[in-house]
Design a protein around this motif. Structure first.
Motif, PDB file in Angstrom:
ATOM      1  N   VAL A  14       0.820  -1.102   0.146  1.00 43.67           N
ATOM      2  CA  VAL A  14      -0.223   0.023  -0.078  1.00 43.67           C
ATOM      3  C   VAL A  14       0.895   1.243   0.039  1.00 43.67           C
ATOM      4  O   VAL A  14       1.737   1.382   0.746  1.00 43.67           O
ATOM      5  CB  VAL A  14      -1.064  -0.133   1.153  1.00 43.67           C
ATOM      6  N   ASP A  15       0.493   2.279  -0.997  1.00 45.78           N
ATOM      7  CA  ASP A  15       1.126   3.563  -0.898  1.00 45.78           C
ATOM      8  C   ASP A  15      -0.112   4.462  -0.437  1.00 45.78           C
ATOM      9  O   ASP A  15      -1.140   4.276  -1.041  1.00 45.78           O
ATOM     10  CB  ASP A  15       1.558   4.109  -2.219  1.00 45.78           C
ATOM     11  N   ILE A  16       0.294   5.411   0.417  1.00 35.27           N
ATOM     12  CA  ILE A  16      -0.623   6.557   0.953  1.00 35.27           C
ATOM     13  C   ILE A  16      -0.104   7.831   0.186  1.00 35.27           C
ATOM     14  O   ILE A  16       1.053   8.020   0.660  1.00 35.27           O
ATOM     15  CB  ILE A  16      -0.925   6.696   2.502  1.00 35.27           C
ATOM     16  N   LEU A  17      -0.861   8.388  -0.528  1.00 35.83           N
ATOM     17  CA  LEU A  17      -0.338   9.489  -1.418  1.00 35.83           C
ATOM     18  C   LEU A  17      -1.385  10.930  -0.828  1.00 35.83           C
ATOM     19  O   LEU A  17      -2.519  10.589  -0.611  1.00 35.83           O
ATOM     20  CB  LEU A  17      -0.783   9.494  -2.804  1.00 35.83           C
ATOM     21  N   TYR A  18      -0.800  11.712  -0.163  1.00 40.24           N
ATOM     22  CA  TYR A  18      -1.266  12.975   0.333  1.00 40.24           C
ATOM     23  C   TYR A  18      -0.658  14.118  -0.083  1.00 40.24           C
ATOM     24  O   TYR A  18       0.577  14.218  -0.510  1.00 40.24           O
ATOM     25  CB  TYR A  18      -0.866  12.935   1.949  1.00 40.24           C
ATOM     26  N   ARG A  19      -1.627  15.149  -0.336  1.00 42.34           N
ATOM     27  CA  ARG A  19      -1.070  16.548  -0.989  1.00 42.34           C
ATOM     28  C   ARG A  19      -0.232  17.164  -0.224  1.00 42.34           C
ATOM     29  O   ARG A  19       0.449  18.028  -0.665  1.00 42.34           O
ATOM     30  CB  ARG A  19      -2.489  17.058  -1.575  1.00 42.34           C
ATOM     31  N   ARG A  20      -0.438  17.380   0.904  1.00 42.29           N
ATOM     32  CA  ARG A  20       0.614  18.192   1.927  1.00 42.29           C
ATOM     33  C   ARG A  20       1.607  17.227   2.679  1.00 42.29           C
ATOM     34  O   ARG A  20       1.779  16.396   2.063  1.00 42.29           O
ATOM     35  CB  ARG A  20      -0.318  18.918   2.767  1.00 42.29           C
ATOM     36  N   ARG A  21       2.141  17.674   3.603  1.00 46.96           N
ATOM     37  CA  ARG A  21       3.130  17.074   4.634  1.00 46.96           C
ATOM     38  C   ARG A  21       2.379  16.160   5.682  1.00 46.96           C
ATOM     39  O   ARG A  21       1.253  16.322   6.018  1.00 46.96           O
ATOM     40  CB  ARG A  21       3.900  17.918   5.362  1.00 46.96           C
ATOM     41  N   GLU A  22       3.135  15.249   5.941  1.00 47.35           N
ATOM     42  CA  GLU A  22       2.762  14.273   7.025  1.00 47.35           C
ATOM     43  C   GLU A  22       2.019  14.865   8.425  1.00 47.35           C
ATOM     44  O   GLU A  22       1.058  14.701   8.794  1.00 47.35           O
ATOM     45  CB  GLU A  22       3.712  13.478   7.554  1.00 47.35           C
ATOM     46  N   GLU A  23       2.806  16.211   8.687  1.00 44.50           N
ATOM     47  CA  GLU A  23       2.245  16.966   9.853  1.00 44.50           C
ATOM     48  C   GLU A  23       1.083  17.506   9.567  1.00 44.50           C
ATOM     49  O   GLU A  23       0.312  18.045  10.383  1.00 44.50           O
ATOM     50  CB  GLU A  23       3.302  17.948  10.378  1.00 44.50           C
ATOM     51  N   ASP A  24       0.525  17.679   8.566  1.00 45.32           N
ATOM     52  CA  ASP A  24      -0.656  18.461   8.092  1.00 45.32           C
ATOM     53  C   ASP A  24      -1.872  17.448   7.733  1.00 45.32           C
ATOM     54  O   ASP A  24      -2.919  17.790   7.952  1.00 45.32           O
ATOM     55  CB  ASP A  24      -0.500  19.085   6.673  1.00 45.32           C
ATOM     56  N   MET A  25      -1.507  16.328   8.077  1.00 43.33           N
ATOM     57  CA  MET A  25      -2.557  15.168   7.860  1.00 43.33           C
ATOM     58  C   MET A  25      -3.732  15.422   9.020  1.00 43.33           C
ATOM     59  O   MET A  25      -3.242  15.178  10.162  1.00 43.33           O
ATOM     60  CB  MET A  25      -1.841  13.940   7.867  1.00 43.33           C
ATOM     61  N   PRO A  26      -4.981  14.932   8.719  1.00 43.08           N
ATOM     62  CA  PRO A  26      -6.025  15.254   9.654  1.00 43.08           C
ATOM     63  C   PRO A  26      -6.029  14.183  10.587  1.00 43.08           C
ATOM     64  O   PRO A  26      -6.866  13.985  11.403  1.00 43.08           O
ATOM     65  CB  PRO A  26      -7.145  15.689   8.915  1.00 43.08           C
ATOM     66  N   ALA A  27      -5.696  12.920   9.969  1.00 41.16           N
ATOM     67  CA  ALA A  27      -5.883  11.769  10.705  1.00 41.16           C
ATOM     68  C   ALA A  27      -5.135  11.540  12.043  1.00 41.16           C
ATOM     69  O   ALA A  27      -4.080  12.457  12.243  1.00 41.16           O
ATOM     70  CB  ALA A  27      -5.377  10.457   9.962  1.00 41.16           C
ATOM     71  N   ASP A  28      -5.686  10.732  12.963  1.00 48.46           N
ATOM     72  CA  ASP A  28      -4.969  10.697  14.346  1.00 48.46           C
ATOM     73  C   ASP A  28      -3.693  10.136  14.034  1.00 48.46           C
ATOM     74  O   ASP A  28      -3.051   9.442  13.325  1.00 48.46           O
ATOM     75  CB  ASP A  28      -5.777   9.467  15.126  1.00 48.46           C
ATOM     76  N   PRO A  29      -2.359  11.060  14.683  1.00 55.34           N
ATOM     77  CA  PRO A  29      -1.009  10.753  14.627  1.00 55.34           C
ATOM     78  C   PRO A  29      -0.602   9.233  14.987  1.00 55.34           C
ATOM     79  O   PRO A  29      -0.036   8.698  14.174  1.00 55.34           O
ATOM     80  CB  PRO A  29      -0.341  11.637  15.480  1.00 55.34           C
ATOM     81  N   GLN A  30      -1.593   8.603  15.817  1.00 55.95           N
ATOM     82  CA  GLN A  30      -1.357   7.226  16.270  1.00 55.95           C
ATOM     83  C   GLN A  30      -1.736   6.407  15.071  1.00 55.95           C
ATOM     84  O   GLN A  30      -1.073   5.380  14.862  1.00 55.95           O
ATOM     85  CB  GLN A  30      -2.031   6.930  17.466  1.00 55.95           C
ATOM     86  N   GLU A  31      -2.734   6.663  14.471  1.00 58.31           N
ATOM     87  CA  GLU A  31      -3.293   5.747  13.488  1.00 58.31           C
ATOM     88  C   GLU A  31      -2.064   5.924  12.031  1.00 58.31           C
ATOM     89  O   GLU A  31      -2.138   4.999  11.365  1.00 58.31           O
ATOM     90  CB  GLU A  31      -4.637   6.447  12.697  1.00 58.31           C
ATOM     91  N   ILE A  32      -1.469   7.263  11.909  1.00 51.05           N
ATOM     92  CA  ILE A  32      -0.582   7.366  10.897  1.00 51.05           C
ATOM     93  C   ILE A  32       0.614   6.219  11.123  1.00 51.05           C
ATOM     94  O   ILE A  32       1.172   5.855  10.340  1.00 51.05           O
ATOM     95  CB  ILE A  32      -0.044   8.973  10.775  1.00 51.05           C
ATOM     96  N   ALA A  33       1.099   6.547  12.473  1.00 50.12           N
ATOM     97  CA  ALA A  33       2.187   5.811  12.731  1.00 50.12           C
ATOM     98  C   ALA A  33       1.879   4.313  12.484  1.00 50.12           C
ATOM     99  O   ALA A  33       2.725   3.760  12.346  1.00 50.12           O
ATOM    100  CB  ALA A  33       2.425   6.023  14.215  1.00 50.12           C
ATOM    101  N   GLU A  34       0.881   3.902  12.987  1.00 46.05           N
ATOM    102  CA  GLU A  34       0.526   2.354  12.975  1.00 46.05           C
ATOM    103  C   GLU A  34       0.306   2.076  11.399  1.00 46.05           C
ATOM    104  O   GLU A  34       0.804   0.876  11.172  1.00 46.05           O
ATOM    105  CB  GLU A  34      -0.870   2.185  13.773  1.00 46.05           C
ATOM    106  N   ALA A  35      -0.142   3.097  10.574  1.00 48.69           N
ATOM    107  CA  ALA A  35      -0.192   2.581   9.181  1.00 48.69           C
ATOM    108  C   ALA A  35       1.139   2.466   8.608  1.00 48.69           C
ATOM    109  O   ALA A  35       1.170   1.406   7.945  1.00 48.69           O
ATOM    110  CB  ALA A  35      -1.018   3.596   8.445  1.00 48.69           C
ATOM    111  N   LYS A  36       1.885   3.139   8.895  1.00 49.02           N
ATOM    112  CA  LYS A  36       3.545   3.201   8.385  1.00 49.02           C
ATOM    113  C   LYS A  36       4.040   1.993   8.985  1.00 49.02           C
ATOM    114  O   LYS A  36       4.632   1.043   8.325  1.00 49.02           O
ATOM    115  CB  LYS A  36       4.136   4.449   8.806  1.00 49.02           C
ATOM    116  N   ALA A  37       3.808   1.827  10.388  1.00 50.21           N
ATOM    117  CA  ALA A  37       4.543   0.354  11.005  1.00 50.21           C
ATOM    118  C   ALA A  37       3.985  -0.734  10.560  1.00 50.21           C
ATOM    119  O   ALA A  37       4.919  -1.923  10.296  1.00 50.21           O
ATOM    120  CB  ALA A  37       4.257   0.559  12.517  1.00 50.21           C
TER     121      ALA A  37
END
Lengths: 151, 591
Positions: B436-459
């Motif tokens: 899976v690739d997640i493509l986002y228009r801005r930076r990771e720090e701008d993502m509205p998702a819960d930071p824990q969800e982002i970290a877990e998706a990457k992990a």
């Protein structure tokens, strides 16, 4: 338009704003539920406001518009939408239509400015292009914050 | 007479030229020792006004008071400590326990004033000569009376987690929960930040005391979804937690889950309040998500007969169809919903409000209506080629997964977007064996998702591609589709506004995917509301009062449809407020 006068240039712009009002009237005629109708009515009222503003400026003989260009969010050129109005228009569809319409108007005025040999008319069309850029920016902001929230 | 008696008068002369130990005048200042505990100082910007200093002071020498020009905000009560030196014993317990480390003491001890009221002041607000003193008593580095580290929550290892939809988070044992609850200082700063203002210190104390009956009762006073919120809440409380100002915030969400998990549904009826006698009034609720069911629960408790109309085959809304089981298992959600139904709330499943069942008929047949239909429509990418069959809607993918349908995503998936739906779609695809690739228009720090969800998706193995502006979807000869994007840089175009992604000329990338899942945003489905219903709207959003009342009088609205936060707890809060408003409309007290 071949070497228009100031009045003719304003008449052209007023005509375009009236066409924008008619555009929203057409969409309203196809709208089938309250949320669509109220949004389209709001945007139509904005265009009517633009008509009044330009008519007043024409009567005053002077175009009082800011030359400061609105920041371009870069959405307009990337959005693609079939511009045939449909009765099931979502909020996204309505906003994209509005953005593309303002973009087209802005491009038209910019072209007219570039092709005008008369400095006053060139300035007039340039200011109108900047004004359309502000309108476009307004709808792009709504799109960015209320539609593409997650991207 | 002894010889010493002769010498004694002369012995005093040996001190004649020595400097005396005592000062000539007591008013002369001797500097305090470097860590002398003198008058207080407070870094008022670091201070969160939690009142822990006030609570620990044995002499009641500290009061939290309002300060001019300082407003309460999330994580800060806006109050600051005022010290009374008529009572202070300079023990410095207040300094040692201060969660944020803002409170300290100068080594100044001399203060003369004729006005006794002068000896009560707010350090850091009322200016004093010792405010800039470098010496004095501060909590030593590494020394804390409070436990700054959270009790760790056991989770499935990531490599194991992506093989199934088994719940990722294991939950606290009794020992772990009590230990974590012990970290709370009951300051209550968290309460204001919670949209439903749960009695958080109260239920944490209940965990500490092993009194889960009281804990459950406290949860249900404001929130009928403790199992769900104990797993997926956006936990604004934890962001506000005063312990978090100097360490890990208390695990308020996990403690809520702990309480709900320990009590069997069959015992709820003995613990929780039952409904008041029937009022004879009927209320229709449209949408069986957290907002609609919250309204239904509190209306039922007030004695009203509630019928919920839900278009889908199961209740829960986005809690069921938008959040995968590894985050919120269906039995946990069903427990919350089951209790609401046990109060007599009727949920009509598969009953969409629209042509066959109009809003007008509900307005006619019921005494009040609450609309909580959420944001079920997925917005499209709106780029050339976005109608390609490989382009899927994120909300639909998650709903299909909920229904147990085969997703057919293929081996290589792109997810476009940075919100929680995008993260859930990505992690669902991973669990279906895709890369899976997640493509986002801005930076990771701008993502509205819960930071824990982002970290877990990457992990779990998702690759995040930031600053990727979607351009086009093209057909791929080998099957699937090619997603084309432009790399971007962030440009600060306007003062005070967030930077804008701007395409880098020539930096166009493309990649082939079996599926491209669009998760850029969602909108409301309002085709069932006609002009004749008389509900004022602004840009597809019903206009409501604070209690959710629309311009149509007996019609209320709330949840994602209306509020800006767009999370479950805000929907639950809207539902509760609307229930109170509807009750007042129907002649009740709105309690």
């Amino acid at each position: 338009m071949e070497h228009p006068t100031f009045a003719e240039a304003l008449d052209f712009a007023i005509g375009r704003e009236k066409a924008a009002v008619a555009f929203y009237d057409e969409l309203l005629s196809l709208a089938s539920f309250a949320a669509q109708k109220s949004t389209l009515a709001e945007f139509r009222a904005m265009e009517e406001g633009h008509v009044s503003k330009l008519e007043n400026m024409k009567a005053g003989g002077k175009l009082k518009l800011s030359a400061k260009a609105a920041v371009d969010l870069g959405l307009a050129e990337r959005l693609a939408l079939s511009e045939l109005p449909v009765s099931g228009m979502t909020y996204q569809d309505i906003l994209v239509s509005a953005i593309k319409k303002e973009e087209r108007s802005g491009a038209l005025y910019a072209n007219l400015a570039a092709s005008s040999p008369d400095a006053e008319i060139r300035d007039t069309f340039s200011l109108l292009a900047v004004e359309e850029g502000r309108h476009r920016r307004y709808f792009e902001e709504l799109y960015d914050s209320e539609v593409a929230r997650d991207n | 007479m002894d010889i010493k008696d002769f010498i004694a008068p002369f012995a005093v002369w040996k001190r004649a030229f020595e400097k005396p130990f005592t000062v000539k005048k007591p008013i002369d200042q001797r500097p305090g020792a470097p860590r002398y505990r003198g008058f207080h100082k407070n870094d008022v910007e670091k201070c969160v006004g939690c009142g822990t200093c006030e609570a620990i002071c044995m002499n009641k020498a500290i009061d939290l008071v309002p300060v001019a020009g300082r407003e309460a905000k999330a994580g800060d009560s806006g109050l600051r400590p005022k010290i009374d030196y008529g009572r202070c014993c300079w023990c410095a317990l207040c300094v040692d326990i201060c969660p944020s480390g803002s409170l300290s003491m100068s080594n100044e001890y001399l203060w003369i004033d004729r006005d006794p009221d002068a000896f009560r002041y707010v350090p850091g607000v009322d200016k004093k000569p010792w405010d800039e003193a470098k010496l004095g008593y501060a909590r030593a580095e590494g020394y804390r009376l409070l436990e700054g580290k959270r009790v760790e929550m056991a989770e499935l290892p990531h490599a194991e987690a992506i093989k199934s939809f088994l719940e990722l988070v294991r939950g606290y044992s009794r020992e772990q929960a009590e230990k974590e609850a012990d970290r709370c200082v009951s300051c209550g700063v968290c309460v204001a930040s919670c949209p439903v203002h749960m009695d958080i210190p109260g239920y944490i104390k209940a965990v500490r005391d092993g009194d889960l009956t009281t804990g459950l009762r406290l949860l249900y006073e404001t929130n009928p979804f403790p199992e769900a919120c104990g797993r997926v809440c956006t936990h604004l409380c934890e962001e506000a937690c005063s312990i978090g100002s100097g360490g890990d915030p208390v695990a308020i969400r996990w403690l809520k889950r702990y309480i709900a998990d320990q009590v069997e549904l069959s015992n709820y009826g003995q613990i929780l309040p039952r409904a008041e006698p029937s009022t004879g009034k009927k209320v229709a609720v449209i949408g069986a998500g957290p907002g609609g069911l919250s309204a239904a629960y509190y209306l039922a408790l007030l004695g009203h007969k509630v019928t919920v109309f839900e278009k889908d085959e199961a209740a829960g809304g986005m809690l069921r169809y938008g959040i995968p089981e590894y985050r919120l298992p269906y039995p946990a959600l069903d427990k919350d919903i089951g209790y609401i139904e046990s109060l007599g709330v009727e949920i009509k499943r598969g009953a969409a409000v629209g042509p066959g069942l109009s809003l007008a008929s509900l307005r006619r047949d019921f005494d009040a209506v609450y609309i909580s239909t959420g944001l079920p429509l997925a917005y499209g990418l709106e780029i050339p080629g976005d109608s390609h069959p490989s382009v899927l809607d994120g909300v639909a993918v998650l709903a299909a997964a909920t229904r147990g349908e085969a997703l057919g995503l293929g081996a290589k998936v792109a997810v476009i977007g940075g919100g929680n739906v995008a993260m859930d779609a990505a992690r669902t695809a991973l669990r279906n064996g895709a890369s899976v690739d997640i493509l986002y228009r801005r930076r990771e720090e701008d993502m509205p998702a819960d930071p824990q969800e982002i970290a877990e998706a990457k992990a779990e193995g998702a690759r995040l591609i930031e600053k990727a502006i979607p351009l086009e979807v093209k057909d791929a000869e080998e099957g699937g589709a090619r997603f084309v994007w432009n790399e971007a840089r962030m440009v600060q175009k306007e003062e005070g506004k967030r930077p804008v992604p701007e395409t880098i000329p020539g930096a166009i990338r493309e990649e082939r995917y079996d599926s491209i899942i669009a998760a850029i945003g969602q909108g409301p489905e309002l085709s069932f509301v006609t002009e004749e219903d008389g509900i004022a709207m602004k840009r597809f959003k019903p206009q409501v009062s604070r209690e959710g009342k629309t311009s149509a009088g007996k019609v209320f609205a709330g949840g994602d449809l209306v509020n800006d936060r767009k999370d479950a707890i805000s929907a639950i809060a809207d539902g509760h407020r609307a229930a109170q408003g509807i009750d007042r409309l129907l002649g009740g007290k709105g309690a």
